[in-house]
Design an enzyme around this catalytic site. Structure first.
Site, short mmCIF file in Angstrom:
data_model
loop_
_atom_site.label_atom_id
_atom_site.label_comp_id
_atom_site.label_asym_id
_atom_site.label_seq_id
_atom_site.Cartn_x
_atom_site.Cartn_y
_atom_site.Cartn_z
N GLN A 193 -79.07 -28.61 -32.86
CA GLN A 193 -78.36 -27.51 -32.19
C GLN A 193 -78.95 -26.15 -32.54
OE1 GLN A 193 -74.53 -28.66 -34.24
NE2 GLN A 193 -74.20 -26.46 -34.27
N HIS A 240 -62.53 -23.26 -42.34
CA HIS A 240 -62.72 -24.72 -42.34
C HIS A 240 -61.53 -25.41 -43.01
CE1 HIS A 240 -67.09 -23.41 -42.33
NE2 HIS A 240 -67.03 -24.21 -41.28
#
Ligand code: PAF
Length: 285
Positions: free
Chosen positions: A61, A37
């Site tokens: 999701q 990230h």
């Protein structure tokens, strides 16, 4: 570094930056940050003056039997890491802020969301596309960066941006790997110690596939078989091994005769952790 939880405040912050002549780049994440990230943050700064990282574990999701409840969450730690990586703002809304009472409309991505990971995770990419489009509408970034590990996600987001005329440049950042080759993932923390050791075989199988291809092997079947045998031989169970066009995700038929994404998903046997990885090969290289 600013930490913002409300949509109104996020919009105001982004508008003020733009009024000041600054371009804004977005790094959408679900938190549980790792070096992968942070590399996305570094990449966004190559393109934009200011960076916003969203940290939001998006309920839409996750399927009903998936790990939404146990997904690692530690906003304090994430903010510390983001700040030390030079992030200007973390946007961390609550689920109620993003999906208030009465919420009902979502993005339907069509067939591109039904293959590869989408085959085992029905509706997953509709949830991803919906939350990413919402984040784009809230932050109005010039660019957004996504990790190449989630290759299908990248293909889906590019389709959404193209098909719905979203004025955001989608940038892909390379996969960041542990020293033994395992692709960094927030889900790696679920692995037992023996599973963690064996998990390096996933990337090993992909590196071997690339070497086979570069050595002249073009047969889709033979490359897929080799990848599957390395992964399954390391006490994991492949969910799929596919060789597809990186943009359309359409599978190559018999031979690889262009740029190809070799993508795998598998599950470990003990902790049942689902891991994905991929590599791109190209005839020209
Ligand atoms: O890749 C992820 O972490 C998520 O799918 C994303 C893009 C942040 C959307 O929730």
């Amino acid at each position: 570094m600013k930490i913002i939880k409300s949509i109104v405040e996020m919009r105001e912050y982004a508008s003020a930056l733009k009024a000041d002549g600054k371009s804004v780049g977005l790094v959408p994440t679900m938190g549980a940050l790792h070096a992968g990230h942070l590399s996305l943050l570094a990449r966004v700064r190559d393109f934009c003056d200011k960076s916003v990282m969203s940290v939001f574990v998006n309920p839409t999701q996750f399927g009903p039997a998936e790990d939404f409840a146990k997904y690692p969450r530690d906003l304090g730690r994430d903010c510390g890491l983001a700040e030390s990586a030079g992030c200007d703002c973390v946007f961390a809304p609550s689920a109620e802020e993003m999906y208030p009472e009465g919420y009902g409309v979502g993005v339907s991505v069509g067939p591109i969301g039904d293959t590869l990971c989408g085959a085992a995770r029905p509706g997953h990419f509709n949830g991803v596309a919906t939350v990413v489009l919402k984040l784009f509408n809230i932050v109005s970034p010039q660019a957004a960066v996504f990790g190449a590990k989630d290759a299908q996600q990248v293909a889906v987001i590019k389709r959404v941006v193209a098909d719905l005329n979203v004025p955001v440049r989608v940038i892909t950042a390379p996969i960041v790997r542990e020293a033994d080759g395992l692709a960094m993932s927030s889900r790696n923390v679920y692995l037992t110690r023996p599973e963690r050791e064996r998990a390096a075989n996933i990337s090993k199988s992909l590196f071997e596939a690339k070497a086979l291809f570069e050595g002249g092997e073009q047969s889709v079947e033979r490359i897929k078989e080799r990848v599957a045998s390395i992964i399954n031989g390391a006490l994991m169970k492949t969910e799929y091994v596919e060789i597809v066009d990186p943009a359309s995700l359409r599978p190559f038929d018999k031979v690889i005769d262009g740029a190809a994404l070799i993508a795998v998903a598998c599950r470990t046997l003990e902790s049942k952790t689902r891991l994905i990885d991929n590599i791109v090969v190209d005839c020209l290289h």
